[in-house]
Design a protein around this motif. Structure first.
Motif, PDB file in Angstrom:
ATOM      1  N   ARG A  61       0.892  -1.154   0.000  1.00 47.42           N
ATOM      2  CA  ARG A  61       0.000   0.000   0.000  1.00 47.42           C
ATOM      3  C   ARG A  61       0.938   1.214   0.000  1.00 47.42           C
ATOM      4  O   ARG A  61       1.722   1.374   0.940  1.00 47.42           O
ATOM      5  CB  ARG A  61      -0.839  -0.051   1.278  1.00 47.42           C
ATOM      6  CG  ARG A  61      -1.981   0.925   1.383  1.00 47.42           C
ATOM      7  CD  ARG A  61      -2.507   0.965   2.810  1.00 47.42           C
ATOM      8  NE  ARG A  61      -3.286  -0.190   3.198  1.00 47.42           N
ATOM      9  CZ  ARG A  61      -2.925  -1.057   4.133  1.00 47.42           C
ATOM     10  NH1 ARG A  61      -1.759  -0.954   4.752  1.00 47.42           N
ATOM     11  NH2 ARG A  61      -3.707  -2.058   4.454  1.00 47.42           N
ATOM     12  N   PHE A  94      -3.589   7.163  -2.336  1.00 43.84           N
ATOM     13  CA  PHE A  94      -2.671   6.326  -3.106  1.00 43.84           C
ATOM     14  C   PHE A  94      -1.748   7.188  -3.967  1.00 43.84           C
ATOM     15  O   PHE A  94      -2.219   8.081  -4.687  1.00 43.84           O
ATOM     16  CB  PHE A  94      -3.448   5.414  -4.057  1.00 43.84           C
ATOM     17  CG  PHE A  94      -3.875   4.102  -3.459  1.00 43.84           C
ATOM     18  CD1 PHE A  94      -2.956   3.267  -2.839  1.00 43.84           C
ATOM     19  CD2 PHE A  94      -5.196   3.688  -3.537  1.00 43.84           C
ATOM     20  CE1 PHE A  94      -3.356   2.043  -2.295  1.00 43.84           C
ATOM     21  CE2 PHE A  94      -5.606   2.475  -2.999  1.00 43.84           C
ATOM     22  CZ  PHE A  94      -4.677   1.654  -2.376  1.00 43.84           C
ATOM     23  N   TYR A 135       1.246   5.295  -0.296  1.00 41.62           N
ATOM     24  CA  TYR A 135       0.325   6.434  -0.153  1.00 41.62           C
ATOM     25  C   TYR A 135       0.950   7.629   0.556  1.00 41.62           C
ATOM     26  O   TYR A 135       1.986   7.517   1.214  1.00 41.62           O
ATOM     27  CB  TYR A 135      -0.926   5.981   0.611  1.00 41.62           C
ATOM     28  CG  TYR A 135      -0.647   5.338   1.957  1.00 41.62           C
ATOM     29  CD1 TYR A 135      -0.211   4.010   2.039  1.00 41.62           C
ATOM     30  CD2 TYR A 135      -0.794   6.048   3.140  1.00 41.62           C
ATOM     31  CE1 TYR A 135       0.051   3.415   3.259  1.00 41.62           C
ATOM     32  CE2 TYR A 135      -0.534   5.457   4.376  1.00 41.62           C
ATOM     33  CZ  TYR A 135      -0.106   4.143   4.426  1.00 41.62           C
ATOM     34  OH  TYR A 135       0.170   3.552   5.630  1.00 41.62           O
ATOM     35  N   ALA A 167      -5.445   8.862   3.890  1.00 47.66           N
ATOM     36  CA  ALA A 167      -4.475   8.301   2.946  1.00 47.66           C
ATOM     37  C   ALA A 167      -4.890   8.503   1.489  1.00 47.66           C
ATOM     38  O   ALA A 167      -6.073   8.421   1.152  1.00 47.66           O
ATOM     39  CB  ALA A 167      -4.299   6.819   3.243  1.00 47.66           C
ATOM     40  N   CYS A 186      -4.215   4.534   7.468  1.00 49.44           N
ATOM     41  CA  CYS A 186      -4.420   4.073   6.093  1.00 49.44           C
ATOM     42  C   CYS A 186      -5.899   4.097   5.716  1.00 49.44           C
ATOM     43  O   CYS A 186      -6.305   3.541   4.711  1.00 49.44           O
ATOM     44  CB  CYS A 186      -3.779   2.715   5.833  1.00 49.44           C
ATOM     45  SG  CYS A 186      -4.642   1.342   6.601  1.00 49.44           S
ATOM     46  N   SER A 226      -0.378   6.235  -6.628  1.00 47.45           N
ATOM     47  CA  SER A 226      -0.762   6.007  -8.028  1.00 47.45           C
ATOM     48  C   SER A 226      -1.958   6.887  -8.426  1.00 47.45           C
ATOM     49  O   SER A 226      -2.041   7.354  -9.562  1.00 47.45           O
ATOM     50  CB  SER A 226      -1.083   4.528  -8.260  1.00 47.45           C
ATOM     51  OG  SER A 226      -2.121   4.111  -7.395  1.00 47.45           O
ATOM     52  N   ASP A 227      -2.870   7.148  -7.496  1.00 43.67           N
ATOM     53  CA  ASP A 227      -3.993   8.051  -7.784  1.00 43.67           C
ATOM     54  C   ASP A 227      -3.513   9.492  -7.913  1.00 43.67           C
ATOM     55  O   ASP A 227      -3.984  10.240  -8.773  1.00 43.67           O
ATOM     56  CB  ASP A 227      -5.058   7.974  -6.670  1.00 43.67           C
ATOM     57  CG  ASP A 227      -5.888   6.701  -6.741  1.00 43.67           C
ATOM     58  OD1 ASP A 227      -5.833   6.010  -7.783  1.00 43.67           O
ATOM     59  OD2 ASP A 227      -6.597   6.405  -5.763  1.00 43.67           O
ATOM     60  N   LEU A 247      -9.456   6.021   4.487  1.00 46.60           N
ATOM     61  CA  LEU A 247      -9.665   6.989   3.406  1.00 46.60           C
ATOM     62  C   LEU A 247      -9.699   8.412   3.927  1.00 46.60           C
ATOM     63  O   LEU A 247      -9.551   9.339   3.136  1.00 46.60           O
ATOM     64  CB  LEU A 247     -10.928   6.660   2.597  1.00 46.60           C
ATOM     65  CG  LEU A 247     -12.279   7.182   3.070  1.00 46.60           C
ATOM     66  CD1 LEU A 247     -13.272   7.151   1.911  1.00 46.60           C
ATOM     67  CD2 LEU A 247     -12.786   6.393   4.229  1.00 46.60           C
TER      68      LEU A 247
END
Lengths: 328, 328
Positions: B252, B285, B254, B283, B278, B287-288, B280
């Motif tokens: 993971r 991501f 983030y 955190a 972790c 990649s996002d 929402l």
């Protein structure tokens, strides 16, 4: 092992043949023992299926008379009511001290420190599979992956969502409904999630299920759904404030991707409650979804979405087969 | 209370005046007791500061001889090594059964079921504040809120990040570095987070700290930072695969918003480990973040970002003062 065998021989033949049914009075108190009461002593431990140091829990696969059993042990939370007794009747063993900090091991009277024990017997392969801790993987699903892997998988499965329609049509759980907006386009039904015992607001968990059919998940949402999403956000907050006196600033309002069933629904949980599935690997704030669709109506059709899947999950297999998962 | 007073009178005058220092041998075994050994029995309980049913933990504020004390009680996790002994030497009390499921309360020998106890004595107001469970709120920070509330708050505080510079300049923790890309523009230092004991990969937790200075958080990121973010994602994954044999699909990766310090850093945790922060509500991501910046370089300057703040937090006060928090 000799001791265990001896214990088992003490059971009457009838009890031995149907150990699950017979009960007898415990000698040292009014509580009932199942034979059964020696179920743990007779257990042949085969493997630890899973354990959680955080939750003080361990799940064991064992055998009783050649049949599989699953034993779940979990320590009980502290009770405020017995804290005074615990303080006055326990023994403290000194471990270490450093400045103002000192640590001890506390030995507590048996009745104040029991362990919740659940036995599943006889257990099937399905039970073992359910309780065994799985490997899990982060899947990065592109928009193309959704079309070529996920969507065909969803369509191939007969995920029955009749129970959802039963709720929407008030054929089931009608008495549990907290709020309803009956509008067929932007309406929804709000009711407690089955995981919530409804006893304490601290772990409040409600679900808003949309009346509109055919919206499978986040992936189907476009700008045309903004009125629906905004309606759920606004009226869901209001209903929870009215029914539970919890303001919106104490709520976590989100969608799951992947969801556990493919009919659009929104989760409302108490921000204080670390609900299962509220990690970033599954949860998406409804307010973020609205914002993203406002600036790009195709946001959820085109983005790569990351989510966690457990070993044995059918969709994970499809991603593996397609070579879309990095195992190295 | 009379009993407690009597116990305390047994102490010698010296022990009474400096109870933290003196130790004596426990009568019933080789272990040491602090006087002190009766610290819990003498404790006057004032309030429960916090409790966690999930973690089987409770934190109590009490008084000893008129001084504040904090007592932390937490049940110990199960140990595989003593499971056999636990099974054979405990007493099972039957609670209920339904089909293949039956449940019991288990009474376990004292030495197999101790409770970890930590005493902070004398405790200050700061300790009480630290351990008291707080209300928390979800703040929805618009881009304008960031400029008018959050940024001035960050700038007004003297959050020292000298310790971060010490790591980057290898003046501290140099031996802990797992990987380094020394490039001043896209480089970073990867090292274990202090929360990770480095003993087991199951709760792996590493931090990548960027060499570039002046990037405070997610809010400062634009498309110009894409090479930096992509470099961290790629080389961070590779380093962890090399050092810990953990593939990217089990990680993971983030950023936090709000972060705990305002020098850009990225979290790498084992996907299996439900690491603190972790969820929402904190955190994002990596990649996002990369995807969002690729389609809109101003994404994090303009979006409303939601995050959780606890009562007593200075930034939360600023949002309250600005009338930007709904309490109803």
């Amino acid at each position: 092992m000799a001791e265990k065998a001896a214990k088992r021989e003490c059971s009457s033949p009838k009890e031995t043949s149907t150990p699950k049914k017979a009960k007898k009075l415990n000698e040292d108190g009014g509580c009932f023992l199942k034979p059964g009461g020696d179920v743990l002593a007779s257990l042949k431990t085969l493997e630890i299926l899973s354990e959680s140091a955080e939750e003080k829990k361990i799940i064991v696969h064992g055998q009783l008379e050649g049949n599989d059993a699953v034993v779940v042990l979990e320590k009980n939370p502290f009770s405020k009511d017995t804290l005074e007794e615990l303080f006055t009747s326990s023994t403290l063993k000194f471990d270490m001290e450093n400045n103002i900090y000192s640590s001890y091991s506390l030995q507590v009277p048996l009745h104040l420190n029991e362990i919740k024990t659940t036995v599943i017997y006889p257990a099937t392969e399905e039970h073992l599979k359910k309780y065994r801790s799985h490997q899990s993987f982060l899947v990065e699903e592109t928009g193309d992956d959704y079309q070529s892997i996920t969507l065909p998988y969803i369509q191939s499965r007969t995920f029955s969502i009749q129970w959802v329609y039963n709720i929407l049509e008030k054929k089931a759980e009608a008495e549990r409904i907290v709020y309803e907006d009956p509008d067929p386009k932007v309406g929804f039904t709000l009711l407690p999630d089955l995981k919530w015992d409804q006893k304490r607001v601290v772990n409040l968990y409600l679900i808003a299920i949309v009346h509109q059919r055919g919206i499978k998940s986040l992936r189907d949402l476009t700008e045309e759904h903004l009125p629906l999403l905004q309606n759920i956000l606004k009226k869901g907050k209001e209903a929870i404030r009215t029914h539970y006196q919890l303001p919106a600033s104490k709520l976590r309002i989100y969608l799951h991707y992947q969801p556990s069933y493919y009919h659009l629904h929104v989760h409302f949980t108490n921000l204080k409650y670390r609900a299962p599935g509220c990690g970033l690997e599954r949860a998406h704030f409804l307010s973020d979804v609205i914002q993203n669709l406002q600036s790009d109506g195709q946001y959820y059709k085109t983005r790569t979405l990351s989510f966690q899947l457990h070993e044995g999950n059918g969709l994970l297999c499809k991603f593996k087969e397609a070579g879309r998962l990095e195992f190295r």
